[in-house]
Design a protein around this motif. Sequence first.
Motif, PDB file in Angstrom:
ATOM      1  N   LEU A 126     -38.400  37.993  22.504  1.00 18.11           N
ATOM      2  CA  LEU A 126     -39.365  38.242  23.580  1.00 18.11           C
ATOM      3  C   LEU A 126     -39.456  37.004  24.459  1.00 18.11           C
ATOM      4  O   LEU A 126     -39.685  35.900  23.954  1.00 18.11           O
ATOM      5  N   VAL A 127     -39.260  37.187  25.764  1.00 20.93           N
ATOM      6  CA  VAL A 127     -39.458  36.118  26.739  1.00 20.93           C
ATOM      7  C   VAL A 127     -40.672  36.492  27.578  1.00 20.93           C
ATOM      8  O   VAL A 127     -40.723  37.596  28.131  1.00 20.93           O
ATOM      9  N   GLU A 128     -41.648  35.581  27.666  1.00 20.20           N
ATOM     10  CA  GLU A 128     -42.878  35.854  28.413  1.00 20.20           C
ATOM     11  C   GLU A 128     -43.088  34.814  29.502  1.00 20.20           C
ATOM     12  O   GLU A 128     -43.134  33.612  29.218  1.00 20.20           O
ATOM     13  N   ARG A 129     -43.203  35.287  30.724  1.00 25.04           N
ATOM     14  CA  ARG A 129     -43.542  34.398  31.839  1.00 25.04           C
ATOM     15  C   ARG A 129     -45.019  34.034  31.753  1.00 25.04           C
ATOM     16  O   ARG A 129     -45.876  34.898  31.573  1.00 25.04           O
ATOM     17  N   LYS A 130     -45.302  32.739  31.879  1.00 22.63           N
ATOM     18  CA  LYS A 130     -46.681  32.256  31.830  1.00 22.63           C
ATOM     19  C   LYS A 130     -46.886  31.283  32.975  1.00 22.63           C
ATOM     20  O   LYS A 130     -46.422  30.152  32.926  1.00 22.63           O
TER      21      LYS A 130
END
Length: 235
Positions: A126-130
């Motif tokens: 999972l890659v999450e933009r923050k």
Amino acid sequence: MIDFVRDLRLHRYPGRGILLGRHEDGIHAVMAYFIMGRSQNSRNRIFAAEGDGLRTKAFDSSQMTDSSLVIYHPVRVFGKATIVSNGDQTDTIYEYIKNGSDFEAALRTRTFEPDAPHFTPRISGLVERKGKDFSYRLSIIKAADAAGQSAQRFFFEYPRPIAGAGHLIHTYAKNADPLPPFAGEPKVVPIEGSIDSFADLLWRSLNESNKVSLFVRFLNPRTGRIQTRIINKNQ
């Protein structure tokens, strides 16, 4: 870091693999997913773009004998989250995130694949933009015993990715019968060059007889812009 080109070339059949990390430019999130196959059924596949996501498809539908574990969404995107996995757990993770839950909770409802005697591990990322940055996670679910009576779930979290470094995880430790599962922590690997040179390097590192398809994506978390490359041996 390990030389992933040499490492993968030494593995005739690492199976399916996920690589996540940060590009050497210090900005881009990098994602890669590859599939390999020993059987005709597994080799009879291609990757096809589906919106911002990805789907496996039969290259020759007349030759597909069993689609249960080979046709799925390897990549799906929901909001600022990009999900990558080697099976239909992609959809489970997607639904959990969509409903306000998380990656780990979704995978606690799943187990390894029911393909005895191998009991192929389920690997997920999972890659999450923050804000203007991103974080990523990896997981592997594998059998705890040769009879497949119990599962082990491992989760790895990378909240501040290092420039020029990524983590690689794949399903099998080596080519054998039955296939032994990946062991230990994800491998730390370098991430360098353009998307085309990186995809080419990764593709050439996979065994020529067993490789099937490769997906590579560069994501700019500041703008949301993506670059994607798909390579299919059957096309």
